[in-house]
Design a protein around this motif. Structure first.
Motif, mmCIF file in Angstrom:
data_model
loop_
_atom_site.group_PDB
_atom_site.id
_atom_site.type_symbol
_atom_site.label_atom_id
_atom_site.label_comp_id
_atom_site.label_asym_id
_atom_site.label_seq_id
_atom_site.Cartn_x
_atom_site.Cartn_y
_atom_site.Cartn_z
ATOM 1 N N ALA A 28 0.841 -1.195 0.000
ATOM 2 C CA ALA A 28 0.000 0.000 0.000
ATOM 3 C C ALA A 28 0.878 1.247 0.000
ATOM 4 O O ALA A 28 1.969 1.255 0.577
ATOM 5 C CB ALA A 28 -0.919 -0.003 1.219
ATOM 6 N N THR A 29 0.390 2.298 -0.633
ATOM 7 C CA THR A 29 1.144 3.546 -0.706
ATOM 8 C C THR A 29 0.998 4.330 0.600
ATOM 9 O O THR A 29 0.094 4.070 1.394
ATOM 10 C CB THR A 29 0.639 4.420 -1.861
ATOM 11 O OG1 THR A 29 -0.713 4.821 -1.582
ATOM 12 C CG2 THR A 29 0.719 3.693 -3.197
ATOM 13 N N GLY A 30 1.854 5.297 0.794
ATOM 14 C CA GLY A 30 1.789 6.152 1.976
ATOM 15 C C GLY A 30 0.440 6.836 2.131
ATOM 16 O O GLY A 30 -0.154 6.803 3.222
ATOM 17 N N PRO A 31 -0.073 7.465 1.064
ATOM 18 C CA PRO A 31 -1.388 8.102 1.184
ATOM 19 C C PRO A 31 -2.510 7.104 1.507
ATOM 20 O O PRO A 31 -3.414 7.417 2.283
ATOM 21 C CB PRO A 31 -1.600 8.738 -0.194
ATOM 22 C CG PRO A 31 -0.219 8.990 -0.701
ATOM 23 C CD PRO A 31 0.596 7.830 -0.194
ATOM 24 N N GLN A 32 -2.442 5.908 0.935
ATOM 25 C CA GLN A 32 -3.447 4.892 1.246
ATOM 26 C C GLN A 32 -3.386 4.531 2.732
ATOM 27 O O GLN A 32 -4.417 4.433 3.401
ATOM 28 C CB GLN A 32 -3.221 3.619 0.419
ATOM 29 C CG GLN A 32 -3.700 3.690 -1.000
ATOM 30 C CD GLN A 32 -3.430 2.392 -1.740
ATOM 31 O OE1 GLN A 32 -2.327 1.846 -1.670
ATOM 32 N NE2 GLN A 32 -4.419 1.907 -2.464
ATOM 33 N N LYS A 33 -2.182 4.324 3.248
ATOM 34 C CA LYS A 33 -2.018 3.956 4.659
ATOM 35 C C LYS A 33 -2.563 5.045 5.571
ATOM 36 O O LYS A 33 -3.278 4.765 6.538
ATOM 37 C CB LYS A 33 -0.542 3.700 4.970
ATOM 38 C CG LYS A 33 0.018 2.461 4.325
ATOM 39 C CD LYS A 33 1.499 2.316 4.637
ATOM 40 C CE LYS A 33 2.118 1.145 3.932
ATOM 41 N NZ LYS A 33 3.544 0.987 4.245
ATOM 42 N N SER A 34 -2.229 6.277 5.261
ATOM 43 C CA SER A 34 -2.688 7.398 6.072
ATOM 44 C C SER A 34 -4.207 7.496 6.072
ATOM 45 O O SER A 34 -4.847 7.669 7.116
ATOM 46 C CB SER A 34 -2.063 8.694 5.545
ATOM 47 O OG SER A 34 -2.548 9.800 6.263
ATOM 48 N N TYR A 35 -4.803 7.374 4.896
ATOM 49 C CA TYR A 35 -6.255 7.476 4.770
ATOM 50 C C TYR A 35 -6.929 6.303 5.485
ATOM 51 O O TYR A 35 -7.943 6.475 6.172
ATOM 52 C CB TYR A 35 -6.642 7.527 3.295
ATOM 53 C CG TYR A 35 -8.071 7.943 3.027
ATOM 54 C CD1 TYR A 35 -8.736 8.845 3.839
ATOM 55 C CD2 TYR A 35 -8.759 7.423 1.946
ATOM 56 C CE1 TYR A 35 -10.043 9.220 3.588
ATOM 57 C CE2 TYR A 35 -10.062 7.795 1.677
ATOM 58 C CZ TYR A 35 -10.698 8.693 2.505
ATOM 59 O OH TYR A 35 -11.991 9.055 2.249
ATOM 60 N N LEU A 36 -6.365 5.115 5.359
ATOM 61 C CA LEU A 36 -6.906 3.951 6.052
ATOM 62 C C LEU A 36 -6.875 4.134 7.563
ATOM 63 O O LEU A 36 -7.834 3.787 8.253
ATOM 64 C CB LEU A 36 -6.121 2.691 5.680
ATOM 65 C CG LEU A 36 -6.581 1.969 4.435
ATOM 66 C CD1 LEU A 36 -5.582 0.897 4.038
ATOM 67 C CD2 LEU A 36 -7.948 1.352 4.646
ATOM 68 N N GLU A 37 -5.787 4.671 8.076
ATOM 69 C CA GLU A 37 -5.685 4.906 9.516
ATOM 70 C C GLU A 37 -6.761 5.884 9.979
ATOM 71 O O GLU A 37 -7.394 5.683 11.015
ATOM 72 C CB GLU A 37 -4.283 5.402 9.874
ATOM 73 C CG GLU A 37 -3.235 4.317 9.732
ATOM 74 C CD GLU A 37 -1.799 4.831 9.780
ATOM 75 O OE1 GLU A 37 -1.590 6.068 9.789
ATOM 76 O OE2 GLU A 37 -0.887 3.997 9.796
ATOM 77 N N THR A 38 -6.986 6.936 9.191
ATOM 78 C CA THR A 38 -8.017 7.912 9.528
ATOM 79 C C THR A 38 -9.402 7.271 9.506
ATOM 80 O O THR A 38 -10.188 7.430 10.449
ATOM 81 C CB THR A 38 -7.977 9.105 8.545
ATOM 82 O OG1 THR A 38 -6.703 9.733 8.646
ATOM 83 C CG2 THR A 38 -9.070 10.107 8.842
ATOM 84 N N LEU A 39 -9.703 6.549 8.449
ATOM 85 C CA LEU A 39 -11.014 5.899 8.331
ATOM 86 C C LEU A 39 -11.210 4.849 9.424
ATOM 87 O O LEU A 39 -12.316 4.710 9.976
ATOM 88 C CB LEU A 39 -11.177 5.256 6.954
ATOM 89 C CG LEU A 39 -11.296 6.209 5.769
ATOM 90 C CD1 LEU A 39 -11.260 5.426 4.455
ATOM 91 C CD2 LEU A 39 -12.562 7.038 5.863
ATOM 92 N N ALA A 40 -10.170 4.114 9.756
ATOM 93 C CA ALA A 40 -10.265 3.085 10.788
ATOM 94 C C ALA A 40 -10.567 3.718 12.152
ATOM 95 O O ALA A 40 -11.398 3.201 12.905
ATOM 96 C CB ALA A 40 -8.977 2.276 10.847
ATOM 97 N N ARG A 41 -9.909 4.834 12.449
ATOM 98 C CA ARG A 41 -10.190 5.541 13.714
ATOM 99 C C ARG A 41 -11.639 5.993 13.766
ATOM 100 O O ARG A 41 -12.310 5.855 14.789
ATOM 101 C CB ARG A 41 -9.280 6.765 13.869
ATOM 102 C CG ARG A 41 -7.973 6.482 14.565
ATOM 103 C CD ARG A 41 -7.267 7.752 15.003
ATOM 104 N NE ARG A 41 -7.116 8.751 13.957
ATOM 105 C CZ ARG A 41 -6.135 8.796 13.071
ATOM 106 N NH1 ARG A 41 -5.193 7.877 13.108
ATOM 107 N NH2 ARG A 41 -6.079 9.734 12.160
#
Length: 66
Positions: A28-41
């Motif tokens: 996964a790309t950096g932006p994908q990881k960041s967005y996933l972390e936000t959505l997961a929270r």
């Protein structure tokens, strides 16, 4: 001779299924990881983006957005 009035919309590009992506198996790309972390929270769901491929991350993002 025809005139263009500039009111033509660009052709929409068809969406490709992430499972069919040539680079879908890459991490996964950096932006994908960041967005996933936000959505997961926001959804109180456990997600480890470091364990997902690009395709899996894209699908998980879609799932969490819905």
């Amino acid at each position: 001779m025809s005139e263009s009035n500039g009111n033509t919309a660009p052709a929409a590009s068809p969406e490709k299924d992430p499972a069919d992506w040539v680079t879908g198996e890459e991490p996964a790309t950096g932006p994908q990881k960041s967005y996933l972390e936000t959505l997961a929270r926001q959804s109180d769901e456990d997600v480890d983006p470091d364990q997902l491929t690009k395709a899996e991350a894209s699908q998980k993002i879609d799932d969490l957005k819905n």
